[in-house]
Design an enzyme around this catalytic site. Structure first.
Site, PDB file in Angstrom:
ATOM      1  N   LEU A 106       0.873  -1.166   0.000  1.00 32.13           N
ATOM      2  CA  LEU A 106       0.000   0.000   0.000  1.00 32.13           C
ATOM      3  C   LEU A 106       0.910   1.216   0.000  1.00 32.13           C
ATOM      4  CD1 LEU A 106      -2.650  -1.019   2.717  1.00 32.13           C
ATOM      5  CD2 LEU A 106      -2.919  -1.081   0.228  1.00 32.13           C
ATOM      6  N   ASP A 107       0.563   2.235  -0.776  1.00 30.24           N
ATOM      7  CA  ASP A 107       1.447   3.387  -0.847  1.00 30.24           C
ATOM      8  C   ASP A 107       1.402   4.201   0.449  1.00 30.24           C
ATOM      9  OD1 ASP A 107      -0.604   5.413  -1.003  1.00 30.24           O
ATOM     10  OD2 ASP A 107      -0.847   4.979  -3.120  1.00 30.24           O
ATOM     11  N   LEU A 108       2.269   5.170   0.540  1.00 24.81           N
ATOM     12  CA  LEU A 108       2.467   5.935   1.776  1.00 24.81           C
ATOM     13  C   LEU A 108       1.165   6.520   2.311  1.00 24.81           C
ATOM     14  CD1 LEU A 108       4.671   7.101   3.741  1.00 24.81           C
ATOM     15  CD2 LEU A 108       4.708   9.122   2.269  1.00 24.81           C
TER      16      LEU A 108
END
Length: 247
Positions: A106-108
């Site tokens: 999952l991205d930041l």
């Protein structure tokens, strides 16, 4: 009996097959003193080094441990960040044997359900698009999508040379500037959910993964908390990718 090196190392809980293939490409793995090549086959008698450190091989996978983590925004899905930012691996315990492998990323700025397992083969199959594992997200969008935009998102949008789409979209709630949708996608390419909405001219202001395959984000599990999946839940995951009992 010999098998491809990436499959053997994945079965031993060293990493996912995709991750191990990258290590091989970068020359980080040696077999019997020689730098390994993609496609090489080994058995459990081979002397394997990762970054010049011995790797212990067994005939069976480490175990079937699967951990569910509620990732908050602001954490990276990486083991080491040069800038010292928080990462998900520092927020979860170490397994008794092997090491945890992240099932996708999952991205930041995305929160929600993130799975970890010590079984590299299970991680590989759950991430591989050929198994068609659904990822479900709750998405808050700036503005209301038109029927034309929703049709585009389900018919397919060209992103970097490949066609991406949602297999299902459902409007949930919201009014004015922000509207929530529930979307389902079958692949986990980098920022794909956000980029799909951007491709039709809409911006995602919040993104939460709420389901991965048969596993739902548990109600009441706060951000930064984790739970171990039950044996039944793990077996359902394995069944979804045609993985036989490996304990």
């Amino acid at each position: 009996m010999s098998e491809k090196i990436q499959k053997v190392l994945a079965k031993n809980g060293l990493g996912s097959r995709r991750e191990i293939e990258q290590w091989i490409s970068h020359g980080r793995i040696k077999v019997d003193g020689v730098v390994a090549q993609l496609g090489a086959r080994i058995d459990d008698t081979a002397k394997v080094l990762l970054d010049d450190k011995p790797v212990r091989l067994n005939n069976i996978a480490v175990d079937d441990t699967v951990l569910l983590y509620h990732k908050p925004e602001g954490e990276l899905c990486t083991r080491h960040d040069p800038s010292g930012r928080p990462d998900v691996f520092s927020a979860i315990p170490h397994p008794k044997k092997g090491r945890f492998i992240s099932v996708g990323r999952l991205d930041l700025n995305t929160s929600g359900l993130l799975l970890f397992t010590t079984n590299g083969e299970l991680a590989h199959r759950l991430m591989h698009p050929s198994y068609g594992i659904e990822r479900e997200y709750a998405v808050r969008v700036l503005g209301v999508a038109s029927d034309i935009q929703l049709d585009q998102l389900q018919s397919g949008v060209l992103i970097d040379g490949y066609m991406a789409k949602f297999t299902r979209i459902e409007q949930l709630q919201g009014a004015g500037a922000n509207v929530w949708y529930r979307v389902v996608i079958l692949e986990g390419r980098q920022r794909e959910v956000r980029r799909l909405w951007e491709a039709v001219g809409l911006t995602v202001s919040r993104l939460i993964r709420i389901r991965f395959g048969s596993i739902q984000l548990p109600k009441g599990l706060e951000k930064g908390q984790f739970v171990y999946l039950s044996h039944k839940e793990v077996e359902l995951l394995k069944k979804s990718v045609n993985l036989a009992e490996v304990s």
